[in-house]
Motif scaffolding. Structure first.
Motif, mmCIF file in Angstrom:
data_model
loop_
_atom_site.group_PDB
_atom_site.id
_atom_site.type_symbol
_atom_site.label_atom_id
_atom_site.label_comp_id
_atom_site.label_asym_id
_atom_site.label_seq_id
_atom_site.Cartn_x
_atom_site.Cartn_y
_atom_site.Cartn_z
ATOM 1 N N THR A 80 0.828 -1.205 0.000
ATOM 2 C CA THR A 80 0.000 0.000 0.000
ATOM 3 C C THR A 80 0.869 1.265 0.000
ATOM 4 O O THR A 80 0.613 2.215 -0.739
ATOM 5 C CB THR A 80 -0.943 -0.011 1.223
ATOM 6 O OG1 THR A 80 -1.733 -1.206 1.149
ATOM 7 C CG2 THR A 80 -1.859 1.191 1.243
ATOM 8 N N ASP A 171 0.272 -4.349 -10.157
ATOM 9 C CA ASP A 171 0.103 -4.846 -8.802
ATOM 10 C C ASP A 171 -0.033 -6.365 -8.909
ATOM 11 O O ASP A 171 -1.084 -6.879 -9.295
ATOM 12 C CB ASP A 171 -1.156 -4.203 -8.192
ATOM 13 C CG ASP A 171 -1.376 -4.590 -6.735
ATOM 14 O OD1 ASP A 171 -0.786 -5.592 -6.288
ATOM 15 O OD2 ASP A 171 -2.152 -3.887 -6.061
ATOM 16 N N LYS A 197 -0.026 -11.417 0.820
ATOM 17 C CA LYS A 197 -0.728 -12.417 0.018
ATOM 18 C C LYS A 197 0.167 -13.569 -0.397
ATOM 19 O O LYS A 197 -0.326 -14.656 -0.675
ATOM 20 C CB LYS A 197 -1.322 -11.754 -1.226
ATOM 21 C CG LYS A 197 -2.081 -10.480 -0.939
ATOM 22 C CD LYS A 197 -3.295 -10.688 -0.036
ATOM 23 C CE LYS A 197 -3.854 -9.355 0.417
ATOM 24 N NZ LYS A 197 -5.132 -9.447 1.075
ATOM 25 N N PHE A 311 -10.154 -14.104 -3.858
ATOM 26 C CA PHE A 311 -11.502 -13.611 -3.592
ATOM 27 C C PHE A 311 -12.459 -14.284 -4.548
ATOM 28 O O PHE A 311 -12.096 -14.583 -5.681
ATOM 29 C CB PHE A 311 -11.602 -12.093 -3.829
ATOM 30 C CG PHE A 311 -10.759 -11.291 -2.891
ATOM 31 C CD1 PHE A 311 -11.178 -11.053 -1.589
ATOM 32 C CD2 PHE A 311 -9.534 -10.793 -3.298
ATOM 33 C CE1 PHE A 311 -10.403 -10.326 -0.712
ATOM 34 C CE2 PHE A 311 -8.741 -10.060 -2.422
ATOM 35 C CZ PHE A 311 -9.180 -9.832 -1.121
HETATM 36 N N1 PMP Z 1 -2.828 -4.846 -3.696
HETATM 37 C C1 PMP Z 1 -3.881 -5.667 -3.739
HETATM 38 C C2 PMP Z 1 -4.460 -6.014 -5.062
HETATM 39 C C3 PMP Z 1 -4.447 -6.140 -2.559
HETATM 40 O O1 PMP Z 1 -5.527 -6.935 -2.612
HETATM 41 C C4 PMP Z 1 -3.893 -5.784 -1.318
HETATM 42 C C5 PMP Z 1 -4.436 -6.273 -0.004
HETATM 43 N N2 PMP Z 1 -5.802 -6.421 0.085
HETATM 44 C C6 PMP Z 1 -2.818 -4.912 -1.326
HETATM 45 C C7 PMP Z 1 -2.300 -4.481 -2.524
HETATM 46 C C8 PMP Z 1 -2.248 -4.384 -0.055
HETATM 47 O O2 PMP Z 1 -1.285 -5.172 0.454
HETATM 48 P P1 PMP Z 1 -0.413 -4.758 1.710
HETATM 49 O O3 PMP Z 1 -0.945 -5.519 2.866
HETATM 50 O O4 PMP Z 1 0.958 -5.220 1.312
HETATM 51 O O5 PMP Z 1 -0.443 -3.280 1.900
#
Ligand code: PMP
Length: 370
Positions: A80, A171, A197, A311
């Motif tokens: 993020t 991403d 993830k 998901f």
């Molecule tokens: N990118 C995507 C597509 C996500 O689904 C998520 C988490 N839901 C993130 C980034 C964020 O990941 P992080 O915990 O590393 O901030």
């Protein structure tokens, strides 16, 4: 705990796996260690722990999901923070003539609901959310390409040509063998990954960007310097240890019961089973539809693999239900409505990464709905 906190999709499914890895994924940090702000002063990303840099490159070489040679690694507090750093780095600097108008940030719908939220919450003068990439007109933009996509699991490519001064940020949080076949070594200009993830360690808050251009990497590191003066070293060491345990289980087969400790094998088994249960429940209910199952040859396992998105993108087909999330909430199933992803509220996003007990209850409740 309030029922609906902001981050949904908490990857607690992986706790079971890590309970079994013992010392391989543990760290001890003596009181005097990791005290300095600095990690590697000669690196563009001066706060990146060399051990994390090494394990990030190693796991990508093992899995074959992304190119690392010639790339800079930039560490962030989750991907993020790196997403924000990329927007900062790729927007024209303030006061740069034509850059007077904020850069448009777009992504094809349905898109990850954090993209608009994170882009606009500080009302930056550098960039602003401009919605669905497929209806965007203009040649100055940042296109976010999430593949496999959150929320619907689709394998995606950029839809806007980079003919103008448009740039893409990929991403690839879910481009790991437990979720999809690894079909090519991604080699985009900016690629974002996260332990949230890949290994399930969301609470460690470590993400990394693979960045081709040195100047972009330098600006991303500058953003993080201004934002948080670097990234927790303690977390970086933990992430490095966890990634090392992942790679060791594949690359050092002599290490005892390594087969049992293979994260991607575990993850794929688990996800295949959960998707089988979900498709069964949707069929039993008869009022829901899910995206088609697709499969491809996985270069990592050398076997055909179906996609098992993190998901489920579930559609309620009952004519009288226009708000699927509300309908499910009334039956004690918490999901996120399609409208938060720029899509139809007949759709909802459901996390597939919850703990077994919660997942089992969800499937049971869903299958009973008519
Ligand atoms: N990118 C995507 C597509 C996500 O689904 C998520 C988490 N839901 C993130 C980034 C964020 O990941 P992080 O915990 O590393 O901030």
């Amino acid at each position: 705990m309030p029922a609906r906190l902001f981050p949904s999709g908490d990857p607690t499914m992986f706790e079971e796996f890590w309970r079994g890895t013992g010392a391989a994924a543990e760290i001890v940090i003596p009181g005097w260690q990791t005290m300095s702000y600095f990690s590697d002063v000669g690196n563009v990303c001066w706060f990146l722990e060399p051990g994390l840099d090494q394990e990030v490159r190693r796991v990508h070489r093992l899995v074959g999901n992304a190119a690392v040679d010639g790339y800079h690694v930039v560490v962030g507090t989750g991907s993020t923070q790196l997403f924000m750093a990329a927007l900062y780095a790729l927007s024209p600097p303030a006061g740069a003539g034509a850059g007077a108008a904020p850069m448009s940030v777009v992504s094809t719908a349905p898109y990850y609901s954090s993209y608009p939220a994170v882009t606009d919450f500080l009302r930056s003068g550098l960039f602003r959310w401009a919605g669905d990439a497929s209806s965007f007109r203009g040649d100055t933009y940042i296109e976010l390409v999430c593949s496999p996509n959150n929320p619907d699991g689709a394998i995606r490519e950029a839809v806007l040509s980079s003919a103008g001064s448009g740039v893409a940020v990929h991403d690839l949080a879910y481009y790991w063998p437990q979720y999809t076949a690894i079909t090519k070594r991604a080699d985009h200009d900016v690629m974002l990954f996260t332990v949230s993830k890949s290994t399930g360690h969301a609470g460690t808050r470590i993400g990394w960007a693979l960045v081709k251009d040195r100047d972009v990497a330098r600006k991303m590191a500058k953003f993080i310097e201004l934002n948080t003066i670097g990234v927790s070293k303690d977390s970086q060491l933990r992430a490095a240890k966890v990634l090392r345990a992942v790679s060791d289980a594949y690359e050092l087969p002599e290490a005892g019961d390594a087969r049992r400790r293979r994260l991607f094998d575990y993850g794929r088994r688990k996800m295949v089973e959960r998707w089988r249960m979900l498709r069964g429940a949707a069929a039993a209910s008869g009022i829901f539809s899910l995206s088609e199952e697709t499969s491809a040859l996985c270069n990592f396992t050398k076997e055909m693999a179906v996609t098992n998105p993190a998901f489920a993108w579930l559609r309620c087909d009952r004519e009288d239900v226009e708000d699927c999330a509300g309908f499910l909430r009334a039956h004690r199933i918490l999901t996120r409505s399609g409208d938060q992803f720029g899509a139809d509220p007949r759709y909802v996003r459901v996390s597939m990464l919850d703990r077994d007990d919660a997942y089992d209850i969800f499937v049971k409740r869903l299958s009973s709905l008519r």
